[in-house]
Design a protein around this motif. Structure first.
Motif, PDB file in Angstrom:
ATOM      1  N   PHE A 137       0.866  -1.183   0.000  1.00 54.03           N
ATOM      2  CA  PHE A 137       0.000   0.000   0.000  1.00 54.03           C
ATOM      3  C   PHE A 137       0.903   1.235   0.000  1.00 54.03           C
ATOM      4  O   PHE A 137       1.576   1.513   0.991  1.00 54.03           O
ATOM      5  CB  PHE A 137      -0.870  -0.056   1.258  1.00 54.03           C
ATOM      6  N   TRP A 138       0.936   1.919  -1.142  1.00 56.30           N
ATOM      7  CA  TRP A 138       1.799   3.101  -1.263  1.00 56.30           C
ATOM      8  C   TRP A 138       1.006   4.312  -0.765  1.00 56.30           C
ATOM      9  O   TRP A 138      -0.018   4.676  -1.366  1.00 56.30           O
ATOM     10  CB  TRP A 138       2.226   3.300  -2.727  1.00 56.30           C
ATOM     11  N   PRO A 139       1.458   4.965   0.315  1.00 56.98           N
ATOM     12  CA  PRO A 139       0.574   5.944   0.963  1.00 56.98           C
ATOM     13  C   PRO A 139       0.537   7.316   0.302  1.00 56.98           C
ATOM     14  O   PRO A 139      -0.164   8.209   0.761  1.00 56.98           O
ATOM     15  CB  PRO A 139       1.191   6.055   2.362  1.00 56.98           C
ATOM     16  N   MET A 140       1.322   7.490  -0.765  1.00 58.81           N
ATOM     17  CA  MET A 140       1.353   8.806  -1.420  1.00 58.81           C
ATOM     18  C   MET A 140       0.785   8.680  -2.836  1.00 58.81           C
ATOM     19  O   MET A 140       0.212   7.657  -3.182  1.00 58.81           O
ATOM     20  CB  MET A 140       2.781   9.329  -1.405  1.00 58.81           C
ATOM     21  N   SER A 141       1.000   9.706  -3.651  1.00 55.55           N
ATOM     22  CA  SER A 141       0.391   9.659  -4.983  1.00 55.55           C
ATOM     23  C   SER A 141       1.139   8.686  -5.879  1.00 55.55           C
ATOM     24  O   SER A 141       2.328   8.394  -5.669  1.00 55.55           O
ATOM     25  CB  SER A 141       0.402  11.053  -5.614  1.00 55.55           C
TER      26      SER A 141
ATOM     27  N   PHE B 273      -3.011   1.831  -4.356  1.00 54.35           N
ATOM     28  CA  PHE B 273      -2.805   3.273  -4.227  1.00 54.35           C
ATOM     29  C   PHE B 273      -4.059   3.924  -3.656  1.00 54.35           C
ATOM     30  O   PHE B 273      -5.153   3.713  -4.211  1.00 54.35           O
ATOM     31  CB  PHE B 273      -2.498   3.903  -5.597  1.00 54.35           C
ATOM     32  N   PRO B 274      -3.895   4.723  -2.595  1.00 56.01           N
ATOM     33  CA  PRO B 274      -5.074   5.425  -2.068  1.00 56.01           C
ATOM     34  C   PRO B 274      -5.375   6.645  -2.945  1.00 56.01           C
ATOM     35  O   PRO B 274      -5.465   7.777  -2.471  1.00 56.01           O
ATOM     36  CB  PRO B 274      -4.625   5.847  -0.661  1.00 56.01           C
ATOM     37  N   SER B 275      -5.482   6.385  -4.227  1.00 53.00           N
ATOM     38  CA  SER B 275      -5.662   7.464  -5.197  1.00 53.00           C
ATOM     39  C   SER B 275      -6.882   7.150  -6.042  1.00 53.00           C
ATOM     40  O   SER B 275      -7.528   6.114  -5.866  1.00 53.00           O
ATOM     41  CB  SER B 275      -4.411   7.564  -6.072  1.00 53.00           C
TER      42      SER B 275
ATOM     43  N   THR C 133      -9.877   6.626   0.017  1.00 54.09           N
ATOM     44  CA  THR C 133      -9.496   5.956   1.279  1.00 54.09           C
ATOM     45  C   THR C 133      -9.507   6.924   2.461  1.00 54.09           C
ATOM     46  O   THR C 133      -8.564   6.976   3.260  1.00 54.09           O
ATOM     47  CB  THR C 133      -8.096   5.283   1.135  1.00 54.09           C
ATOM     48  N   ILE C 134     -10.546   7.714   2.518  1.00 50.72           N
ATOM     49  CA  ILE C 134     -10.757   8.614   3.660  1.00 50.72           C
ATOM     50  C   ILE C 134     -12.091   8.218   4.302  1.00 50.72           C
ATOM     51  O   ILE C 134     -12.908   7.574   3.638  1.00 50.72           O
ATOM     52  CB  ILE C 134     -10.750  10.105   3.225  1.00 50.72           C
ATOM     53  N   PRO C 135     -12.316   8.586   5.556  1.00 50.99           N
ATOM     54  CA  PRO C 135     -13.489   8.001   6.247  1.00 50.99           C
ATOM     55  C   PRO C 135     -14.817   8.677   5.925  1.00 50.99           C
ATOM     56  O   PRO C 135     -15.563   9.053   6.802  1.00 50.99           O
ATOM     57  CB  PRO C 135     -13.121   8.162   7.732  1.00 50.99           C
ATOM     58  N   TYR C 136     -15.111   8.820   4.608  1.00 46.80           N
ATOM     59  CA  TYR C 136     -16.391   9.432   4.232  1.00 46.80           C
ATOM     60  C   TYR C 136     -17.551   8.585   4.726  1.00 46.80           C
ATOM     61  O   TYR C 136     -18.611   9.081   5.020  1.00 46.80           O
ATOM     62  CB  TYR C 136     -16.481   9.614   2.714  1.00 46.80           C
TER      63      TYR C 136
END
Ligand SMILES: O=c1ccn([C@@H]2O[C@H](COP(=O)(O)OP(=O)(O)O[C@H]3O[C@H](CO)[C@@H](O)[C@H](O)[C@H]3O)[C@@H](O)[C@H]2O)c(=O)[nH]1
Length: 471
Positions: free
Chosen positions: A144-148, A224-226, A252-255
């Motif tokens: 899981f790559w946490p950046m762009s 990717f959290p993209s 990947t944000i808590p919407y």
């Protein structure tokens, strides 16, 4: 549209799938990993997660509000073998050295002690040693790559800077010189590259970042959290360069927790004084100011920002970790200063009209998701490039400072002028930027809706880990 077409939803299964999740020990990494786990579980309730953190981080997480109470997620700890979270930003290199050298052994011991072996391990790509452990045990691993994704390519192809004689560089000498040889990226100012100077500290930090790259192809999946639509060129290039499946599953944000909050009546918000304060401000009138979870700027710069904000006459909500009480009463009713907030909830509030951000990748996605334009003020690593994507590629923000330089004070009068114009709803350029921010918000929201790119990717990834399908 995103090629290739992701597969249909996975068939339901009744057997339990055990995921071990190993985030990097930092708020900007733990949050998205936790969100990912919750999303996976919401897609398939037969998933159970063992979430591995240090003892110190378990205490921090337990004091979070709201608490991460999901019955399918159990925490497991390793001892505090790394420096404390408190002061992490002050000696970041030392912290990172410990993270890459001291956590592997206790993690192996923890794996040995688990009642059920994992079916899959999801780890933060910065903890490359997890891939080594998983490969040794024949357990599939998702990195899981946490950046762009665009920044991933910058690191993957960083050697090209050397080949072109562009590393190291002195940022104050290169001016606006640009390079266009990083795949998946439009042209980049040399000054926006991370760690491009010749100092020993930067060299070592760069080495540690680059060391992760060769490990990536030994994972079975890259996550990717993209969102595909916000950086399609980068994702397409990555899919050409890697033979393993690549999934964009962002934002990947808590919407999912905030959908409930949005439907609550304002009376129920009273316990949060800052939400109460926001409720009483005009729509789109408040600038939210935050530098993320652990970095900070010099106290001289904080002075200038505080005075600049006051002089601007603009309303603002400012997160000032550690020093908030000192600044609590600045600007009377126009300013609200506090040490921490529920950032996504703040950004979703209708009173917020702009986000002064250091451009951490989480804050960037949260701002995009909420349709809020940015004033970018990056500090290090991926942040100057995230600022470039915001300002140049997506056109949803302005830079506070045109040049990335250490030790340059941005003066209060400059800040006041910029902020006043940025928050002026009558300014044509501002109107255009806000319109664009709303368009990007729509793109982000479509990605997670039924049939959207992120939701399809999430299902495809699940299909793979639950059934080993090759789609
Ligand atoms: O008052 C606050 C302040 C922050 N946050 C949250 O904390 C996270 C902060 O993450 P981010 O914006 O990415 O900043 P950093 O904590 O600085 O993140 C680190 O990790 C990121 C992901 O790897 C990188 O992009 C950054 O450069 C790196 O500094 C976000 O989810 C915010 O919502 C809050 O909830 N409340």
């Amino acid at each position: 549209m995103e090629p290739p077409n992701p597969p249909p939803p996975p068939p339901t299964t009744t057997s339990t799938t055990h995921i071990v999740a190993v985030p990097y020990p930092g708020r900007g990494h733990i949050n998205p990993m936790m969100n990912l786990c919750k999303l996976l579980i919401s897609n398939n309730p037969n998933i159970v997660v063992t979430f591995v953190v240090t003892e110190e981080w378990l205490t921090i997480i337990n004091s979070d509000s709201p608490k991460p109470n999901n019955k399918n997620i159990k925490f497991a700890t390793i001892p505090n073998v790394i420096p404390s979270e408190e002061g992490r930003g002050k000696d970041f290199l030392n912290f990172l050295e410990a993270v890459v050298t001291k956590m592997e052994d206790p993690f192996e011991k923890l794996l040995d002690s688990l009642e059920t072996a994992p079916n899959v391990i999801i780890h933060d790509s910065y903890l490359f040693w997890v891939i080594r452990v998983a490969n040794k045990r024949n357990v599939p691993v998702a990195s899981f790559w946490p950046m762009s994704a665009s920044f991933f390519l910058v690191l993957k192809h960083y050697r090209r800077l050397e080949e072109h004689g562009h590393y190291p560089v002195n940022a104050s000498e290169v001016g606006d010189k640009r390079v266009d040889y990083i795949p998946g990226n439009s042209s980049i100012r040399l000054q926006d590259f991370p760690l491009h100077d010749a100092s020993l500290r930067s060299r070592r930090l760069l080495e540690l970042a680059l060391n992760n790259m060769p490990w990536m192809k030994k994972a079975q999946y890259l996550l990717f959290p993209s969102i595909y639509e916000i950086e399609p060129q980068a994702i397409d290039v990555l899919r050409e360069e890697f033979s393993i499946p690549i999934y964009t599953i962002g934002p990947t944000i808590p919407y999912f927790s905030h959908n409930q909050i949005a439907s609550l009546s304002t009376n129920q918000d009273v316990e949060l004084d800052y939400i109460n304060w926001l409720d009483n401000q005009p729509i789109g009138s408040v600038l939210y100011v935050s530098q993320g979870s652990f970095l900070t700027v010099s106290s001289e710069q904080i002075d200038e920002i505080a005075n600049g904000l006051c002089e601007s006459g603009v309303r603002f909500l400012w997160i000032m970790r550690g020093e908030s009480s000192k600044w609590k009463d600045i600007c009377g009713e126009k300013g609200f200063v506090l040490p921490w907030c529920d950032q996504l909830r703040v950004l979703m509030h209708s009173a917020i009209g702009g986000f002064w951000s250091h451009c951490g990748w989480n804050s960037t996605r949260e701002g995009l998701f909420c349709g809020v334009p940015f004033l970018t003020s990056p500090i290090m690593m991926d942040q100057p490039l995230n600022s470039k994507y915001i300002v140049e590629d997506w056109k949803v923000g302005w830079r506070v400072e045109k040049k990335v330089k250490d030790d340059v004070l941005i003066r209060r009068d400059e800040i006041a002028r910029l902020v006043r114009r940025f928050m002026d709803l009558g300014d044509d350029e501002v109107k255009e930027m806000r319109k664009r921010a709303r368009e990007l918000q729509q793109i982000c929201q479509s990605a997670i809706a039924s049939g959207g790119s992120s939701e399809n990717n999430m299902k495809a990834f699940l299909g793979n880990i639950l059934h080993g399908s090759k789609q």
